[in-house]
Design a protein around this motif. Structure first.
Motif, PDB file in Angstrom:
ATOM      1  N   THR A 288     -58.048  11.918 -13.783  1.00 37.64           N
ATOM      2  CA  THR A 288     -57.927  12.968 -14.566  1.00 37.64           C
ATOM      3  C   THR A 288     -58.780  14.130 -14.232  1.00 37.64           C
ATOM      4  OG1 THR A 288     -59.649  11.938 -16.108  1.00 37.64           O
ATOM      5  CG2 THR A 288     -57.328  11.787 -16.605  1.00 37.64           C
ATOM      6  N   GLY A 289     -59.709  13.895 -13.184  1.00 39.26           N
ATOM      7  CA  GLY A 289     -60.620  14.929 -12.920  1.00 39.26           C
ATOM      8  C   GLY A 289     -62.031  14.932 -13.652  1.00 39.26           C
ATOM      9  N   GLY A 290     -62.453  13.815 -14.277  1.00 44.43           N
ATOM     10  CA  GLY A 290     -63.651  13.317 -14.668  1.00 44.43           C
ATOM     11  C   GLY A 290     -63.829  13.193 -16.417  1.00 44.43           C
ATOM     12  N   TRP A 291     -64.704  12.920 -16.724  1.00 45.10           N
ATOM     13  CA  TRP A 291     -65.188  12.705 -18.146  1.00 45.10           C
ATOM     14  C   TRP A 291     -64.603  13.578 -19.057  1.00 45.10           C
ATOM     15  CZ3 TRP A 291     -64.608   8.711 -21.086  1.00 45.10           C
ATOM     16  CH2 TRP A 291     -65.619   8.919 -22.479  1.00 45.10           C
ATOM     17  N   VAL A 292     -64.849  14.628 -18.843  1.00 42.71           N
ATOM     18  CA  VAL A 292     -64.418  15.649 -19.802  1.00 42.71           C
ATOM     19  C   VAL A 292     -62.812  15.964 -19.927  1.00 42.71           C
ATOM     20  CG1 VAL A 292     -64.462  18.348 -20.358  1.00 42.71           C
ATOM     21  CG2 VAL A 292     -66.490  17.084 -19.863  1.00 42.71           C
ATOM     22  N   GLU A 293     -62.301  15.808 -18.948  1.00 44.87           N
ATOM     23  CA  GLU A 293     -60.906  15.892 -18.792  1.00 44.87           C
ATOM     24  C   GLU A 293     -60.266  14.576 -19.325  1.00 44.87           C
ATOM     25  OE1 GLU A 293     -62.500  18.599 -15.883  1.00 44.87           O
ATOM     26  OE2 GLU A 293     -62.838  16.532 -16.401  1.00 44.87           O
TER      27      GLU A 293
ATOM     28  N   ASN B  23     -72.193   9.257 -12.538  1.00 47.48           N
ATOM     29  CA  ASN B  23     -72.166  10.693 -12.672  1.00 47.48           C
ATOM     30  C   ASN B  23     -71.366  11.179 -11.576  1.00 47.48           C
ATOM     31  OD1 ASN B  23     -74.009  11.399 -14.535  1.00 47.48           O
ATOM     32  ND2 ASN B  23     -75.855  11.577 -13.086  1.00 47.48           N
ATOM     33  N   MET B  24     -71.083  10.569 -10.409  1.00 49.93           N
ATOM     34  CA  MET B  24     -70.006  10.664  -9.436  1.00 49.93           C
ATOM     35  C   MET B  24     -68.669  10.634 -10.329  1.00 49.93           C
ATOM     36  SD  MET B  24     -70.980  11.621  -6.441  1.00 49.93           S
ATOM     37  CE  MET B  24     -69.649  11.096  -5.191  1.00 49.93           C
ATOM     38  N   PHE B  25     -68.375   9.680 -10.971  1.00 49.19           N
ATOM     39  CA  PHE B  25     -67.013   9.269 -11.478  1.00 49.19           C
ATOM     40  C   PHE B  25     -66.940  10.237 -12.918  1.00 49.19           C
ATOM     41  CE2 PHE B  25     -67.236   5.249  -8.991  1.00 49.19           C
ATOM     42  CZ  PHE B  25     -65.885   5.452  -8.640  1.00 49.19           C
ATOM     43  N   ASN B  26     -67.932  10.669 -13.568  1.00 47.21           N
ATOM     44  CA  ASN B  26     -67.846  11.210 -14.503  1.00 47.21           C
ATOM     45  C   ASN B  26     -67.378  12.688 -14.116  1.00 47.21           C
ATOM     46  OD1 ASN B  26     -68.645   9.470 -16.289  1.00 47.21           O
ATOM     47  ND2 ASN B  26     -70.684  10.070 -16.728  1.00 47.21           N
ATOM     48  N   CYS B  27     -67.777  13.194 -12.989  1.00 46.52           N
ATOM     49  CA  CYS B  27     -67.075  14.471 -12.298  1.00 46.52           C
ATOM     50  C   CYS B  27     -66.043  14.375 -11.775  1.00 46.52           C
ATOM     51  CB  CYS B  27     -68.311  14.846 -11.276  1.00 46.52           C
ATOM     52  SG  CYS B  27     -70.007  15.358 -12.294  1.00 46.52           S
ATOM     53  N   GLY B  28     -65.243  13.183 -11.865  1.00 41.18           N
ATOM     54  CA  GLY B  28     -63.928  13.012 -11.076  1.00 41.18           C
ATOM     55  C   GLY B  28     -63.833  12.685  -9.576  1.00 41.18           C
ATOM     56  N   MET B  29     -65.186  12.327  -9.124  1.00 42.97           N
ATOM     57  CA  MET B  29     -65.662  12.029  -7.781  1.00 42.97           C
ATOM     58  C   MET B  29     -65.651  10.505  -7.492  1.00 42.97           C
ATOM     59  SD  MET B  29     -68.463  14.890  -7.773  1.00 42.97           S
ATOM     60  CE  MET B  29     -69.125  14.834  -6.097  1.00 42.97           C
ATOM     61  N   MET B  30     -65.663   9.997  -6.392  1.00 39.97           N
ATOM     62  CA  MET B  30     -65.800   8.557  -6.158  1.00 39.97           C
ATOM     63  C   MET B  30     -67.106   8.089  -5.442  1.00 39.97           C
ATOM     64  SD  MET B  30     -61.805   7.186  -5.650  1.00 39.97           S
ATOM     65  CE  MET B  30     -62.121   7.420  -3.803  1.00 39.97           C
ATOM     66  N   ALA B  31     -67.869   7.187  -5.706  1.00 33.90           N
ATOM     67  CA  ALA B  31     -68.911   6.557  -5.276  1.00 33.90           C
ATOM     68  C   ALA B  31     -68.169   5.015  -4.857  1.00 33.90           C
ATOM     69  CB  ALA B  31     -70.100   6.568  -6.170  1.00 33.90           C
ATOM     70  N   VAL B  32     -67.953   4.794  -3.738  1.00 32.70           N
ATOM     71  CA  VAL B  32     -67.289   3.361  -3.559  1.00 32.70           C
ATOM     72  C   VAL B  32     -68.166   2.426  -2.494  1.00 32.70           C
ATOM     73  CG1 VAL B  32     -65.424   2.440  -2.410  1.00 32.70           C
ATOM     74  CG2 VAL B  32     -65.109   4.371  -3.388  1.00 32.70           C
ATOM     75  N   GLU B  33     -68.614   1.426  -3.166  1.00 34.63           N
ATOM     76  CA  GLU B  33     -69.215   0.340  -2.393  1.00 34.63           C
ATOM     77  C   GLU B  33     -68.288  -0.492  -1.595  1.00 34.63           C
ATOM     78  OE1 GLU B  33     -71.145  -1.668  -5.623  1.00 34.63           O
ATOM     79  OE2 GLU B  33     -72.843   0.027  -5.861  1.00 34.63           O
ATOM     80  N   LEU B  34     -69.005  -0.581  -0.369  1.00 37.81           N
ATOM     81  CA  LEU B  34     -68.204  -1.624   0.412  1.00 37.81           C
ATOM     82  C   LEU B  34     -69.510  -2.535   1.114  1.00 37.81           C
ATOM     83  CD1 LEU B  34     -66.421   0.884   2.824  1.00 37.81           C
ATOM     84  CD2 LEU B  34     -65.412  -0.353   1.250  1.00 37.81           C
TER      85      LEU B  34
ATOM     86  N   ALA C 258     -61.757  12.854 -21.503  1.00 43.20           N
ATOM     87  CA  ALA C 258     -61.896  12.663 -23.292  1.00 43.20           C
ATOM     88  C   ALA C 258     -60.767  13.733 -23.872  1.00 43.20           C
ATOM     89  CB  ALA C 258     -63.114  12.880 -23.416  1.00 43.20           C
ATOM     90  N   ASP C 259     -60.677  14.757 -23.140  1.00 38.80           N
ATOM     91  CA  ASP C 259     -59.587  15.929 -23.637  1.00 38.80           C
ATOM     92  C   ASP C 259     -58.293  15.023 -23.702  1.00 38.80           C
ATOM     93  OD1 ASP C 259     -61.481  17.666 -24.079  1.00 38.80           O
ATOM     94  OD2 ASP C 259     -60.962  18.756 -22.314  1.00 38.80           O
ATOM     95  N   SER C 260     -57.778  14.148 -22.883  1.00 40.33           N
ATOM     96  CA  SER C 260     -56.311  13.716 -22.783  1.00 40.33           C
ATOM     97  C   SER C 260     -56.324  12.531 -23.733  1.00 40.33           C
ATOM     98  CB  SER C 260     -56.229  13.350 -21.379  1.00 40.33           C
ATOM     99  OG  SER C 260     -56.862  11.983 -20.948  1.00 40.33           O
ATOM    100  N   LYS C 261     -57.519  11.959 -24.137  1.00 33.19           N
ATOM    101  CA  LYS C 261     -57.417  10.666 -25.066  1.00 33.19           C
ATOM    102  C   LYS C 261     -57.640  10.823 -26.621  1.00 33.19           C
ATOM    103  CE  LYS C 261     -56.515   7.737 -21.797  1.00 33.19           C
ATOM    104  NZ  LYS C 261     -55.156   7.122 -21.727  1.00 33.19           N
ATOM    105  N   TYR C 262     -58.527  12.120 -26.480  1.00 32.94           N
ATOM    106  CA  TYR C 262     -58.959  12.177 -28.049  1.00 32.94           C
ATOM    107  C   TYR C 262     -58.741  13.386 -28.603  1.00 32.94           C
ATOM    108  CZ  TYR C 262     -61.733   8.386 -26.342  1.00 32.94           C
ATOM    109  OH  TYR C 262     -62.253   7.261 -25.459  1.00 32.94           O
TER     110      TYR C 262
END
Length: 174
Positions: free
Chosen positions: A163-168, A99-110, A170-174
């Protein structure tokens, strides 16, 4: 692309769940903005106050299994409307992470050792983190101390961030 740099909020606890990130009683809100003031209000962590500790923070560093519990986008949205676009942890619940990446955010594991070192050297200090996405590097700074930390995310997650998230995306690819 969102900003992934700024002051750090340290949450030294494992298993912070989505009900603590945004309590279920707010899930009927019809706008993301309405979630903003409710972020982490039910978090049970000694010395933490959602009223005073979140303001001005842009990055969260925490322990394992962040975002566990109910799967809901509202948890990522509550972070987003508070301009917290980066969470760093040892591990994340799978759906929260996506969900974080889908919103264009980052959840990074270390690795645990790296998280331990960051907490030991920086928690309790006014700490700033600078993200260099193209170099896969964080620079963490407090007082006279600085630490460079490498990270990795998948190419697809990187594309979602750019791209800013999943919606953006998808808009750029499809």
């Amino acid at each position: 692309m969102k900003n992934f740099s700024g002051k750090v909020l340290f949450l030294d606890r494992t298993d912070i769940n989505t009900d603590e990130i945004i309590p279920a009683k707010y899930l009927s809100e019809i706008s993301k903005q309405a979630l903003g003031p409710c972020l982490l209000e039910d978090l049970n962590l000694e010395g933490f106050s959602s009223q005073t500790d979140i303001q001005g923070k842009r990055v969260i560093i925490t322990r394992t299994n962040f975002g566990c519990g109910s799967s809901r986008e509202h948890a990522a949205w509550a972070l987003e409307v508070n301009n917290i676009n980066l969470v760093i942890a040892e591990s994340f619940a799978r759906i929260f992470r996506q969900n974080m990446f889908n919103c264009g955010m980052m959840a990074v594991e270390l690795p645990a050792e790296t998280i331990d070192r960051i907490f030991t050297n920086f928690a309790g200090k006014e700490t700033h983190l600078e993200t260099y996405l193209e170099k896969n590097t964080f620079i963490i700074t407090a007082e006279n101390e600085q630490l460079e930390v490498s990270f990795s995310i998948s190419d697809f997650d990187r594309a979602l961030v750019r791209t800013g998230g999943w919606v953006e995306y998808a808009d750029s690819k499809y």
